[in-house]
Design an enzyme around this catalytic site. Structure first.
Site, PDB file in Angstrom:
ATOM      1  N   SER A  78      16.036 -24.903 -47.570  1.00 54.89           N
ATOM      2  CA  SER A  78      14.852 -25.023 -48.428  1.00 54.89           C
ATOM      3  C   SER A  78      14.437 -23.660 -48.957  1.00 54.89           C
ATOM      4  CB  SER A  78      13.681 -25.639 -47.647  1.00 54.89           C
ATOM      5  OG  SER A  78      13.296 -24.783 -46.574  1.00 54.89           O
ATOM      6  N   LEU A 134      13.525 -20.173 -50.608  1.00 59.05           N
ATOM      7  CA  LEU A 134      14.290 -19.062 -51.170  1.00 59.05           C
ATOM      8  C   LEU A 134      15.755 -19.115 -50.771  1.00 59.05           C
ATOM      9  CD1 LEU A 134      14.279 -16.440 -52.794  1.00 59.05           C
ATOM     10  CD2 LEU A 134      13.629 -15.232 -50.702  1.00 59.05           C
ATOM     11  N   SER A 145      10.044  -8.342 -46.509  1.00 51.89           N
ATOM     12  CA  SER A 145       8.790  -8.705 -47.176  1.00 51.89           C
ATOM     13  C   SER A 145       8.044  -7.422 -47.487  1.00 51.89           C
ATOM     14  CB  SER A 145       7.946  -9.600 -46.260  1.00 51.89           C
ATOM     15  OG  SER A 145       6.602  -9.685 -46.721  1.00 51.89           O
ATOM     16  N   TYR A 190       3.999 -11.432 -38.024  1.00 54.78           N
ATOM     17  CA  TYR A 190       4.921 -11.454 -39.165  1.00 54.78           C
ATOM     18  C   TYR A 190       5.192 -10.040 -39.666  1.00 54.78           C
ATOM     19  CZ  TYR A 190       6.901 -12.771 -43.695  1.00 54.78           C
ATOM     20  OH  TYR A 190       7.727 -12.910 -44.786  1.00 54.78           O
ATOM     21  N   LYS A 222       8.763  -7.848 -39.732  1.00 52.62           N
ATOM     22  CA  LYS A 222       9.337  -7.332 -40.972  1.00 52.62           C
ATOM     23  C   LYS A 222       9.431  -5.806 -40.971  1.00 52.62           C
ATOM     24  CE  LYS A 222      10.180 -11.293 -42.825  1.00 52.62           C
ATOM     25  NZ  LYS A 222      11.591 -11.728 -42.987  1.00 52.62           N
ATOM     26  N   THR A 265       6.685 -21.167 -51.859  1.00 55.25           N
ATOM     27  CA  THR A 265       7.526 -22.004 -50.997  1.00 55.25           C
ATOM     28  C   THR A 265       6.645 -22.589 -49.896  1.00 55.25           C
ATOM     29  OG1 THR A 265       8.075 -20.226 -49.437  1.00 55.25           O
ATOM     30  CG2 THR A 265       9.483 -20.437 -51.392  1.00 55.25           C
TER      31      THR A 265
END
Length: 325
Positions: A62, A64, A194, A207, A211, A242
């Site tokens: 799904s 990207l 990101s 998160y 990253k 998304t």
């Protein structure tokens, strides 16, 4: 009667026109021609680099990852689709096969099902990936999970889960496939990071941490693999429309289940996938795919850190106030 000064001015103007016509304009058109030729050669080299290349895409079910797989497949790459949902991967494989007739020469994708969050699944998955076409040219570490929550409310198991999927999983898969690339002295590793790998924003701690770790690891890998002819590209997108926020994990480990405003207003996955395709084809090292304001935030963090910290503190207050109202 024309005065001597007027005649002199007219002669000067004609001389300037002549210089412009005989020198500047040809020079300008020559530069444009050289630039166009350079772009054409660059596109030709990119297409040659990617056509028939074995490209592994994680998180290909799904968002990207799916769009990345689609654009590389359309360009003639031999795509290995990786993800947890075997049914979704098989459906996508059929979708790509149905579209192949209108896209020229394409290859039947290979499917490898595994969970990046399971450390024991990585080595067998890497072996299966290598069995698909015998080798890997390009590995796109795309699969990941997002997070929403306050640090003070978040159980440490959530931090571990996010790090396992976003950092340790891609690192383990990269290490498992790297020896075959080094042996062939050919390979390209892509990390989908990101903008939060460059700056941290409130209520995204797990998160952003994953990253930042991703950025650091693949920057080190790039330097270490230089003499082995292995390319390393880190892609840092901003918000993409998304289901990343919908599937995000929260402070207690539950699913966030909502499409937040910034994500809803983000760029389309199709556009970002095309940018990634172009960056890989050009063998770029570090790519920031963000709008003006997020890009400026990266520079402010470096050049004026105190200002950046005040901006983030203000954002945290606003978000906290919004949640409590």
């Amino acid at each position: 009667m024309i005065s001597p000064s007027s005649r002199k001015g007219m002669l000067k103007e004609r001389a300037m026109d002549l210089v412009t016509q005989t020198t500047i304009l040809p020079l300008l058109f020559g530069c444009l021609g050289i630039f166009s030729l350079f772009r054409l050669l660059q596109r030709t080299r990119s297409k040659a680099y990617l056509r028939n290349a074995v490209v592994v895409v994680t998180g290909a079910t799904s968002g990207l990852g799916k769009e990345c797989a689609r654009v590389f497949h359309a360009a003639g790459a031999k795509v290995v689709l990786c993800g947890r949902n075997v049914k979704a991967l098989e459906e996508f494989t059929r979708e790509l096969a149905d579209s192949s007739s209108s896209q020229g020469q394409t290859h039947q994708p290979c499917v490898v099902t595994f969970d990046l969050a399971d450390p024991g699944a990585i080595a067998p998955a890497a072996a299966e990936i290598l069995q698909c076409f015998g080798y890997v040219d390009i590995l796109i570490n795309n699969a990941g999970i997002s997070y929403r929550g306050a640090i003070s409310d978040t159980i440490v198991d959530v931090d571990r889960k996010v790090m396992e999927i976003n950092y340790f999983g891609p690192v383990a898969l990269t290490k498992a496939l790297l020896p075959s690339m080094v042996e062939r002295k050919r390979g390209h590793i892509v990390a989908i990071s990101s903008i939060q790998g460059k700056i941290s924003i409130p209520f995204r701690s797990a998160y952003a941490a994953s990253k930042h770790a991703t950025q650091a690891f693949f920057d080190c890998l790039r330097a270490e693999m230089k003499d082995s002819d292995i390319e390393v590209t880190v892609i840092s997108p901003g918000y993409i429309h998304t289901n990343l926020s919908v599937n995000a994990v929260t402070a207690d480990g539950s699913r966030y289940g909502a499409l937040d405003k910034n994500t809803a207003q983000g760029r389309s996955a199709v556009e970002v996938a095309q940018d990634i395709f172009d960056a890989v084809g050009k063998k770029k090292k570090d790519v920031l795919l963000t709008d003006f304001l997020p890009t400026m935030a990266v520079y402010i963090r470096t050049l004026a850190p105190r200002l950046f910290f005040r901006i983030m503190a203000s954002r945290a207050r606003k978000e906290r106030k919004s949640k409590n109202s």
